[in-house]
Design an enzyme around this catalytic site. Sequence first.
Site, short mmCIF file in Angstrom:
data_model
loop_
_atom_site.label_atom_id
_atom_site.label_comp_id
_atom_site.label_asym_id
_atom_site.label_seq_id
_atom_site.Cartn_x
_atom_site.Cartn_y
_atom_site.Cartn_z
N HIS A 103 -9.69 0.80 5.29
CA HIS A 103 -8.35 1.03 5.82
C HIS A 103 -8.43 1.97 7.02
O HIS A 103 -9.24 2.90 7.03
CB HIS A 103 -7.42 1.62 4.75
CG HIS A 103 -5.98 1.61 5.20
ND1 HIS A 103 -5.46 2.59 6.01
CD2 HIS A 103 -4.97 0.72 4.99
CE1 HIS A 103 -4.19 2.31 6.27
NE2 HIS A 103 -3.87 1.18 5.65
N ASN B 157 0.86 -1.19 0.00
CA ASN B 157 0.00 0.00 0.00
C ASN B 157 0.90 1.24 0.00
O ASN B 157 1.50 1.57 1.02
CB ASN B 157 -0.89 -0.03 1.25
CG ASN B 157 -1.72 1.23 1.39
OD1 ASN B 157 -1.84 2.02 0.45
ND2 ASN B 157 -2.31 1.43 2.56
N GLU C 212 -5.48 -5.36 10.66
CA GLU C 212 -4.45 -4.34 10.85
C GLU C 212 -4.73 -3.59 12.16
O GLU C 212 -5.55 -2.66 12.17
CB GLU C 212 -4.47 -3.34 9.70
CG GLU C 212 -4.19 -3.94 8.35
CD GLU C 212 -3.60 -2.90 7.41
OE1 GLU C 212 -2.47 -3.11 6.96
OE2 GLU C 212 -4.25 -1.88 7.14
N SER D 26 3.34 -2.51 10.44
CA SER D 26 4.79 -2.50 10.62
C SER D 26 5.46 -3.82 10.24
O SER D 26 6.40 -4.27 10.92
CB SER D 26 5.15 -2.08 12.05
OG SER D 26 4.72 -0.75 12.29
N GLU E 191 -6.79 4.41 7.98
CA GLU E 191 -6.67 5.86 7.71
C GLU E 191 -7.98 6.41 7.14
O GLU E 191 -8.32 7.58 7.36
CB GLU E 191 -5.48 6.11 6.77
CG GLU E 191 -4.17 5.93 7.53
CD GLU E 191 -3.05 5.28 6.74
OE1 GLU E 191 -3.04 5.39 5.50
OE2 GLU E 191 -2.17 4.67 7.37
N GLY F 57 2.22 1.94 10.82
CA GLY F 57 3.12 3.08 10.67
C GLY F 57 3.84 3.48 11.95
O GLY F 57 4.43 4.55 12.04
N LYS G 237 0.01 4.30 -0.34
CA LYS G 237 -0.66 5.47 0.25
C LYS G 237 -0.46 6.71 -0.63
O LYS G 237 -0.46 6.61 -1.84
CB LYS G 237 -0.16 5.71 1.68
CG LYS G 237 -0.20 4.44 2.53
CD LYS G 237 0.00 4.70 3.99
CE LYS G 237 0.13 3.37 4.73
NZ LYS G 237 -0.02 3.48 6.16
#
Length: 250
Positions: free
Chosen positions: A97, A8, A169, A214, A99, A175, A10
Amino acid sequence: MKKLMAANWKMHKTRAEARDTARDLVGLIADKLPQDREVLLIPAFTALVDVAQSLAGVPGFLTGAQNFYPETHGAFTGEISPAMLADAGATHVLTGHSERRHVLSESDTMVGRKTAFGLGAGLGVILCVGETIKERQASRVAEVLGRQLSAGLADVSEDLAQRLVVAYEPVWAIGTGVTAQTSDILQAHALVRAKLKELLPVGGASVRILYGGSVKPDNAGEIIGLDNVEGVLVGGASLAADSFSRIVLA
Ligand code: PEP
């Protein structure tokens, strides 16, 4: 079941940068890719055509998109439809996702609408689920994953689910450099598998479940070998070809 190794990217990479990374990855991986693995590159919209063209005809390499709006066309300024993604070369797309849920305020209901719509439009959909650190500390992991999966799959039939992938996730691992412990991954993936079997009694056992959060070259091998882990979804460590190639081949 083939393991799905997804990158991904992003909101990173110009078209030229995306093309270069895709080309480098093909050079590093293509002739070593095991039969039981496939690689999915998920660039920004602007680089979809470039990446799809760079991967055209390379066995085991696929192109995906990060987002779409669940309508065929119309007055939705700034949005993009599944047919437009397919036209640009995408075979897969992400929904839910973290985010999009936490930065762009997408609700469980919207994630469910998008998941069913994307699958109905013929795309492979990777539905992402995961708890925040507060939810984990309050022992609410099972409740949160159950809720996100129930809402995410509310309108997904057994037939549509043949193209479904789920990514676990944990939000606190995305991240941050903090990877979930092996025991946490095993436990969460078992919960996801049980819920999938409950919601999809026929196909729930064969939906691939990816881990994301991560993932790095030095932990990918162990993670990919765990029960109920059929791939990884990688953000930061997928941006450089060298690092992502080592994850794919781990
Ligand atoms: C992600 O964006 O889905 C992700 C897992 O990011 P990272 O690998 O950087 O944690």
